[in-house]
Design an enzyme around this catalytic site. Structure first.
Site, PDB file in Angstrom:
ATOM      1  N   ASP A 344      45.942  26.734  41.272  1.00  0.00           N
ATOM      2  CA  ASP A 344      47.128  26.875  40.437  1.00  0.00           C
ATOM      3  C   ASP A 344      46.700  26.947  38.964  1.00  0.00           C
ATOM      4  O   ASP A 344      45.853  26.176  38.529  1.00  0.00           O
ATOM      5  CB  ASP A 344      48.029  25.661  40.682  1.00  0.00           C
ATOM      6  N   GLU A 375      45.442  31.762  40.028  1.00  0.00           N
ATOM      7  CA  GLU A 375      46.287  32.413  39.026  1.00  0.00           C
ATOM      8  C   GLU A 375      45.491  32.507  37.723  1.00  0.00           C
ATOM      9  O   GLU A 375      45.180  31.484  37.126  1.00  0.00           O
ATOM     10  CB  GLU A 375      47.532  31.569  38.753  1.00  0.00           C
TER      11      GLU A 375
END
Ligand code: CA
Length: 669
Positions: A344, A375
């Site tokens: 994340d 990400e």
């Protein structure tokens, strides 16, 4: 917290002083509590503590009847900030905390390295991990998966998977739902659900939204609230609210393992969404008590940096933080047999840490096959130590070839910008997207592109964030609310086009669970704590949208049946020949390898609302065939011929894709 110096600016610089690293680095020390039947050793790191006491309890929280304090022991300082203690006896199932005194302030905290805990993680728990193994666990292994580009990833939240009545599952909302075989929509045996459904769909990996212990759901009443779980408390313990017992810390571990085992038995890998960029609440977090402001980045004036948008930012570039991440990931890979990790806000982690994680995972048996992707962005630029480089999109080429990024260029070219609900992409009429779609099909590789090779790109059009693909299309088309729930011919066409692009792109295809049955959240663009009824999978839609599910299934099958589609190097990209200067169309040919059933495949996408014609091209050493089999058209997809087309001037029906294959004539048929 200004115990280094009254000037806050010097606090972080002291932590970032190489002298501090040298004095306190204890990188090879395992932290946590380690249990044998006759002894347990506790070890923790706190560079500035003057006293640490180990407190043992009979229960996991002060709200439980038997909250008795059993024992209080002094931990022993071993140098380099390491404190340790071994006690003889059987401590299995005993709960514990540390009373830590730093700069004259004493706080009682859970062990951030603990492997087990009581309810809501308030107290840690001693566990002998072998006691938590389900039957047959010694035969369980990560699935073998040499090429990441052969993966097809399906992203789901544990609770969403099974909570609806339509799932037909018994263990609704729980880890154990992933152990149920042969489930179906009640009264509809033809509509499979859960694991049985996934096996038919043909995906290779289930990617689970955060499952490490998080705080936003109260484990006293797990069903009273819903959350995606991007608010981590522990990086070593599974979340309790998905277990059948939230109090006994061994139960969540065993049931988590059963979930992994259930998926592995179905031949499906398990990927965890790991949230290392921030913690739920920094000021009361155990790490902040153990080493104030060491685990978190601050601005020069001492206020917490907030690149996560969640109030704090973990300082991954500092040696002991980096070590903690590596210990956590190795633990999940070894103890829980995890097949991959999704990072994340990876843009808040530094490049060196990401590459070191890759190197450490690679050392495990078949560890090179563990997927890593993330990400490549952050809510705000990170406040990293000088010289550290964020693992964001701008620096992806500095990352290992086997660390991939979510390619937002792919996503937005296909369906439009996610932050503009009414925007369109190639599939629903946006103009001048041909080049972006060509780049998408090439995984944005090449000398002037984002990534080095296809193993660095996650190709996708929907994920848990933002609108579902279906809802985005409802907005882009300006449909009324009934559009969310009802099949619509034009949306189905656009959805099929999107599926062809994602599934036949170079890179690693990824989809939000239910994209293949037109999942709707009724227009909710950020459902992280919305009602479970918005979030959970409605398995009835697998019947309502059976044609769409079959289309995805066919595309996945085709992807796996033709080697160039799952190529990990840039070889396929070099072999693709795109037709130039066509409008609202993209078309390419690519030759097969000697092992393929087809000597060549052609992929043609027509985004216009009318039929279009295209003249195919190829490299001269791979001449175009005289006749093609149709493998994918506006209705069906797969590896069987749906009919034939002669010649190389191809007419493509309105708003649809055609995939053609030339069967190799090698005398074996
Ligand atoms: Ca929790």
């Amino acid at each position: 917290m200004n115990y280094w110096n009254k000037d806050r600016s010097l606090i972080s610089s002291t932590y970032d002083d190489p002298e501090f690293d040298l004095q306190y680095m204890a990188v090879n020390t395992p932290f946590g509590s380690f249990c044998q039947p006759d002894r347990t050793t506790w070890t923790i790191w706190s560079p500035e503590a003057t006293q640490i006491q180990l407190i043992l309890y009979a229960s996991g929280s002060d709200r439980e009847p038997d909250e008795e304090l059993l024992r209080r022991e002094e931990m022993i300082s071993k140098g380099r900030g390491v404190w340790s203690l071994t006690l003889c006896g059987d401590f299995r199932g005993v709960f514990y905390t540390y009373r830590v005194t730093v700069l004259g302030k004493t706080k009682e905290i859970a062990d951030p390295y603990a492997r087990a805990c009581g309810i809501n993680g308030q107290r840690s728990m001693v566990v002998m991990l072998s006691d938590t193994d389900p039957d047959g666990w010694e035969e369980d292994h990560r699935i073998r998966f040499p090429e990441s580009t052969a993966a097809v990833i399906w992203e789901v939240h544990v609770r969403d998977f099974s909570e609806a009545d339509s799932s037909g599952m018994k263990n609704r909302g729980l880890y154990l739902a992933f152990t149920e075989k042969d489930t179906h929509v009640p009264d509809h045996p033809e509509l499979k659900t859960g694991i049985a459904y996934l096996q038919e769909l043909g995906i290779t990996h289930v990617h689970l939204l955060p499952c490490m212990d998080f705080m936003s759901v109260d484990e006293h009443e797990p069903l009273s609230s819903y959350n995606w779980g991007y608010d981590p408390f522990s990086w070593f313990i599974p979340e309790g609210s998905y277990a059948t017992d939230t109090r006994d810390g061994a139960v969540r571990i065993r049931e988590f393992k059963q979930m992994v085992q259930g998926l592995h038995q179905a031949g499906i890998g398990v990927i965890l969404d790991v949230v290392f960029n921030h913690v739920y609440y920094m000021q009361s977090h155990p790490l902040q008590a153990l080493a104030p402001d060491y685990y978190f980045r601050t601005w020069p004036d001492g206020t917490p940096a907030n690149g996560s948008g969640c109030g704090n930012e973990v300082a991954t570039e500092r040696p002991m933080v980096r070590q903690m991440l590596i210990q956590s990931l190795l633990y999940w890979a070894e103890e829980y047999h995890i097949d991959g990790f999704r990072f994340d806000l990876m843009g808040l982690i530094d490049v060196e840490t990401m590459n070191l994680i890759r190197k450490e995972l690679d050392q495990l048996p078949s560890g090179r096959e563990i997927l890593m992707y993330g990400e490549p962005w952050a809510a705000e630029p990170p406040q990293m130590r000088r010289g550290a480089i964020p693992a964001d999109k701008a620096h992806v080429r500095m990352l290992s070839d086997r660390i991939a990024i979510f390619n937002d260029e792919t996503r937005d070219a296909i369906k439009g910008n996610v932050f503009d609900m009414y925007s369109s992409g190639f599939i629903n009429g946006a103009w001048y997207q041909e080049k972006a779609i060509e780049n998408t099909l090439k995984a944005w590789t090449g000398p002037y592109q984002t990534v080095k090779q296809p193993t660095q790109t996650i190709s996708y059009v929907s994920a848990h964030d933002n609108f579902t693909l279906w809802d985005k299309m409802v907005f882009a088309e300006g449909l009324s609310e009934s559009g969310f729930t009802m099949p619509n011919a034009k949306l189905m066409e656009a959805n099929r086009l999107a599926a062809v692009i994602v599934m036949l792109s170079q890179g690693i295809p990824f989809m939000q669970a239910g994209e293949e049955f037109a999942r709707t959240k009724l227009g909710d663009g950020n459902s992280y704590r919305s009602d479970p009824s918005i979030n959970r999978l409605d398995w009835q839609r697998t019947g309502m949208f059976a044609d769409l599910v079959a289309y995805y299934k066919g595309l996945i099958k085709l992807r796996h049946a033709f080697k160039p589609f799952t190529c990990s190097s840039c070889e396929t990209v070099r072999n693709m020949v795109f037709v130039q200067d066509i409008h609202q169309m993209v078309a390419f040919t690519v030759p097969g390898t000697d092992e393929d059933a087809w000597s060549m495949i052609a992929v043609i996408l027509n985004a216009l609302e009318r039929e279009q014609e295209v003249r195919l091209v190829s490299w001269c050493d791979h001449p175009l065939p005289d006749e093609w089999d149709i493998l994918v058209n506006h209705q069906s997809a797969g590896t069987e011929s749906l009919g034939t087309i002669r010649g190389n001037v191809i007419r493509v029906p309105a708003h649809s894709a055609l995939v053609l294959g030339n069967k190799r004539s090698n005398g074996n048929e």
